[in-house]
Scaffold this active site. Structure first.
Site: not given
Length: 216
Positions: A27, A83-85, A56
């Protein structure tokens, strides 16, 4: 190759999960905004549908802020939340810290093999090269996927490659041919992958011929 859906639409995710082919979800704020839902509520529902990585995205631009957001998201579902970084110096710092906390990360907005190499060295669980956006600026996006696969293979790097910004089924075929670990695919492209005109013709012919068989 694993197949993720690039969506925050629960109806789309439930539909594809019912096909038996779904391994995860990605997402981003833009996808969640399209749903009109509160983001935590939306993501929490997705974690109840899909038993796999669910990416996310953080919105902080500094490492400390990214880590704080990541720790809060991890509480939603420690097993599956990823976790999208964003790919940046601060992002690399955050990835290093989160790797030490066993929080999975997906370094996003990757557009070069150099970025992919650095993200892997920092400890990223996944990296996401955006092939469609490279195509948009007249660069062959899939070319960098091949480069990243070779670099990772050369050094035994365990970071998984998620081919993102997929625009058509050919992107998926090329990703699989190159040995990418994952493709994250919009719902409309997933439907295109299922369809073929010769399949439709064959189904219709078998049905029509069945009608000609004498019935007792």
């Amino acid at each position: 190759m694993k197949i993720f859906i690039d969506s925050a639409d629960v109806k789309e995710i439930k539909e594809v999960e019912s096909w038996g082919i779904l391994d995860g979800v990605t997402t981003n704020p833009s996808l969640v905004a399209k749903t009109g839902r509160e983001i935590k509520e939306c993501v929490t529902e997705i974690t109840k549908i899909v038993d796999g990585p669910i990416s996310v995205e953080v919105i902080s631009t500094d490492a400390a802020g990214m880590v704080k957001e990541a720790e809060e998201w991890a509480k939603v579902n420690p097993k599956n939340i990823t976790i999208k970084i964003p790919m940046s110096i601060e992002g690399l710092k955050a990835v290093k810290v989160l790797a030490g906390k066993n929080i999975k990360t997906n370094v996003t907005l990757v557009f070069s093999p150099n970025q992919a190499l650095l993200a892997a060295k920092a400890g990223a669980t996944f990296i996401s090269p955006f092939v469609g956006r490279l195509d948009d600026i007249s660069h062959f996006g899939m070319e960098i996927v091949g480069d990243i696969v070779q670099i990772y293979d050369n050094y035994g790097l365990t970071t998984e490659i998620i081919v993102a910004s997929v625009r058509n089924p050919l992107h998926v075929v090329e990703a699989a041919r190159m040995g990418a670990h994952v493709s994250t695919i919009p719902f409309n492209v997933l439907k295109q992958m299922v369809a073929h005109p010769l399949t439709d013709i064959g189904i219709k012919k078998f049905f029509d011929d069945y009608q000609k068989i004498p019935k007792k």
